[in-house]
Design a protein around this motif. Structure first.
Motif, PDB file in Angstrom:
ATOM      1  N   ILE A 107       0.839  -1.207   0.000  1.00 44.47           N
ATOM      2  CA  ILE A 107       0.000   0.000   0.000  1.00 44.47           C
ATOM      3  C   ILE A 107       0.871   1.253   0.000  1.00 44.47           C
ATOM      4  N   ARG A 108       1.898   1.245   0.834  1.00 47.97           N
ATOM      5  CA  ARG A 108       2.784   2.416   0.894  1.00 47.97           C
ATOM      6  C   ARG A 108       3.497   2.638  -0.441  1.00 47.97           C
ATOM      7  N   HIS A 109       3.850   1.536  -1.074  1.00 49.40           N
ATOM      8  CA  HIS A 109       4.502   1.621  -2.389  1.00 49.40           C
ATOM      9  C   HIS A 109       3.557   2.266  -3.409  1.00 49.40           C
ATOM     10  N   ARG A 110       2.296   1.862  -3.406  1.00 55.81           N
ATOM     11  CA  ARG A 110       1.317   2.433  -4.342  1.00 55.81           C
ATOM     12  C   ARG A 110       1.068   3.914  -4.041  1.00 55.81           C
ATOM     13  N   ILE A 111       1.016   4.256  -2.760  1.00 59.13           N
ATOM     14  CA  ILE A 111       0.850   5.663  -2.378  1.00 59.13           C
ATOM     15  C   ILE A 111       2.016   6.484  -2.933  1.00 59.13           C
ATOM     16  N   ASN A 112       3.226   5.971  -2.747  1.00 54.75           N
ATOM     17  CA  ASN A 112       4.421   6.672  -3.242  1.00 54.75           C
ATOM     18  C   ASN A 112       4.390   6.836  -4.749  1.00 54.75           C
ATOM     19  N   GLU A 113       4.019   5.774  -5.450  1.00 57.48           N
ATOM     20  CA  GLU A 113       3.979   5.809  -6.929  1.00 57.48           C
ATOM     21  C   GLU A 113       2.999   6.865  -7.431  1.00 57.48           C
ATOM     22  N   ILE A 114       1.788   6.836  -6.848  1.00 55.22           N
ATOM     23  CA  ILE A 114       0.745   7.770  -7.307  1.00 55.22           C
ATOM     24  C   ILE A 114       1.128   9.209  -6.947  1.00 55.22           C
TER      25      ILE A 114
ATOM     26  N   GLU B 205       4.097  10.427  -6.587  1.00 49.57           N
ATOM     27  CA  GLU B 205       5.204  10.841  -7.451  1.00 49.57           C
ATOM     28  C   GLU B 205       4.702  11.301  -8.810  1.00 49.57           C
ATOM     29  N   LYS B 206       3.760  10.523  -9.363  1.00 50.73           N
ATOM     30  CA  LYS B 206       3.194  10.866 -10.678  1.00 50.73           C
ATOM     31  C   LYS B 206       2.533  12.242 -10.650  1.00 50.73           C
ATOM     32  N   GLN B 207       1.982  12.604  -9.494  1.00 49.98           N
ATOM     33  CA  GLN B 207       1.231  13.859  -9.389  1.00 49.98           C
ATOM     34  C   GLN B 207       2.039  14.991  -8.768  1.00 49.98           C
TER      35      GLN B 207
ATOM     36  N   ILE C  66      -7.771   4.834  -7.138  1.00 47.66           N
ATOM     37  CA  ILE C  66      -8.546   5.799  -7.943  1.00 47.66           C
ATOM     38  C   ILE C  66      -8.775   7.075  -7.124  1.00 47.66           C
ATOM     39  N   ALA C  67      -9.094   6.895  -5.840  1.00 44.40           N
ATOM     40  CA  ALA C  67      -9.334   8.056  -4.968  1.00 44.40           C
ATOM     41  C   ALA C  67      -8.085   8.931  -4.880  1.00 44.40           C
ATOM     42  N   LEU C  68      -6.928   8.296  -4.732  1.00 41.97           N
ATOM     43  CA  LEU C  68      -5.666   9.054  -4.680  1.00 41.97           C
ATOM     44  C   LEU C  68      -5.422   9.804  -5.983  1.00 41.97           C
ATOM     45  N   GLU C  69      -5.698   9.129  -7.091  1.00 43.03           N
ATOM     46  CA  GLU C  69      -5.509   9.779  -8.399  1.00 43.03           C
ATOM     47  C   GLU C  69      -6.392  11.018  -8.530  1.00 43.03           C
ATOM     48  N   GLU C  70      -7.544  11.001  -7.848  1.00 39.93           N
ATOM     49  CA  GLU C  70      -8.473  12.135  -7.939  1.00 39.93           C
ATOM     50  C   GLU C  70      -8.287  13.139  -6.805  1.00 39.93           C
ATOM     51  N   GLY C  71      -7.225  12.968  -5.995  1.00 40.16           N
ATOM     52  CA  GLY C  71      -6.892  14.017  -5.025  1.00 40.16           C
ATOM     53  C   GLY C  71      -7.071  13.692  -3.557  1.00 40.16           C
TER      54      GLY C  71
END
Length: 227
Positions: free
Chosen positions: A8-15, A17-19, A206-211
Motif C-alpha cells: 500500500i505504501r509503495h502504491r501511495i508513493n507511486e501515485i 510521485e506521478k502527481q 482511484i481516490a488518490l488519483e483524484e486528489g
C-alpha cells in the motif's frame, strides 16, 4: 500484514510521485473494525500512526490497550447519544452529516473543553443505504454551524458505492474533490479544508488519483474480516 502495508505504501508513493505530491502528505488510516488489540498493536509496531474505528463500542473497548499514541479516527456513522463516550478519545470524526449531531458534538466538546475536529460526510452518489449530505447541501450546512466554537471543520469524507470496476466510481471522487476546492475558496472562518478522506481497500488508488489525501484501508492491511 507487513507485506500488505509495504504494498500500500509503495502504491501511495507511486501515485504521489506521478502527481508531484509528497507521499508524506497522504494519511493512511488502518481500519480496525473487528480487529483484535494484538493485531492493532502489531500494525502500530509496523509504523501505522492512524487507526480508524466504525463503532463507538469498539473504541471504548480497545482504547486503554492501544500501544503508542496513534491518532484515533471515528469513521463510522455516529449516533448523537454516543458522542459523549468518544469526544475526548478521537482526533478526528469523519461522519458529521446532520445538525442534531453537530449540536451534540458542540455540547460535549464544550463540556470537555476540547475542539472537536470533524469532516463533513457527503453522499456523492446519493445511495439510499449510505449516510451523508447531498453535494448541494454541504455549503449551506457548513454555514449553519460556523458559530459552533468547539467544532473545527477539517475537510470532507465520502464512501463510494462498491464496484467490481473502480473506474465506474471515479466520478464520485472527482466530484468530491471539486466540492472540496470550491469550499476552500470560500474561506469560511473555522473551516480548514485540509483533509479529503476518500478511498478504501477496493478503490483507494482511484481516490488518490483524484486528489484524496486520506485513505481508509482495513481488509487491504489485515486481510478478510472474521465476523
Amino acid at each position: 500484514m507487513k507485506e500488505n502495508l509495504s504494498t500500500i505504501r509503495h502504491r501511495i508513493n507511486e501515485i504521489a510521485e506521478k502527481q508531484n505530491r509528497k507521499s508524506d502528505d497522504i494519511t493512511l488510516i488502518a481500519v480496525t473494525k473487528t480487529i483484535d488489540i494484538d493485531r492493532i498493536n502489531e500494525a502500530i509496531s509496523l509504523g501505522v500512526t492512524n487507526i480508524g474505528e466504525n463503532k463507538v463500542q469498539e473504541i471504548q473497548e480497545k482504547y486503554e490497550n492501544i500501544q503508542g499514541q496513534p491518532k484515533l479516527h471515528m469513521i463510522g456513522h455516529l449516533q448523537s447519544n454516543k458522542v459523549k463516550y468518544i469526544i475526548d478519545k478521537v482526533g478526528l470524526i469523519h461522519s458529521l452529516d446532520r445538525m442534531s449531531l453537530a449540536k451534540e458534538i458542540q455540547k460535549r466538546a464544550s463540556e470537555n473543553d476540547v475542539i472537536a475536529e470533524v469532516l463533513i460526510q457527503v453522499n456523492v452518489a446519493e445511495e439510499e443505504s449510505k449516510f451523508g449530505l447531498k453535494v448541494k447541501d454541504v455549503a449551506p450546512f457548513i454555514e449553519s454551524i460556523l458559530e459552533f466554537e468547539n467544532i473545527k471543520i477539517k475537510g470532507l469524507m465520502t464512501i463510494a458505492p462498491y464496484s467490481e470496476n473502480p473506474e465506474d466510481i471515479r466520478f464520485v471522487f472527482k466530484e468530491l474533490k471539486s466540492l472540496f476546492e470550491e469550499i476552500k475558496e470560500r474561506n469560511y472562518k473555522n473551516v480548514d479544508m485540509k483533509y479529503l478522506s476518500m478511498g478504501m481497500t477496493n478503490d483507494y488508488e482511484i481516490a488518490l488519483e483524484e486528489g484524496a489525501n486520506m485513505i481508509r484501508v482495513g481488509t487491504g492491511i489485515f486481510g478478510k474480516r472474521v465476523y
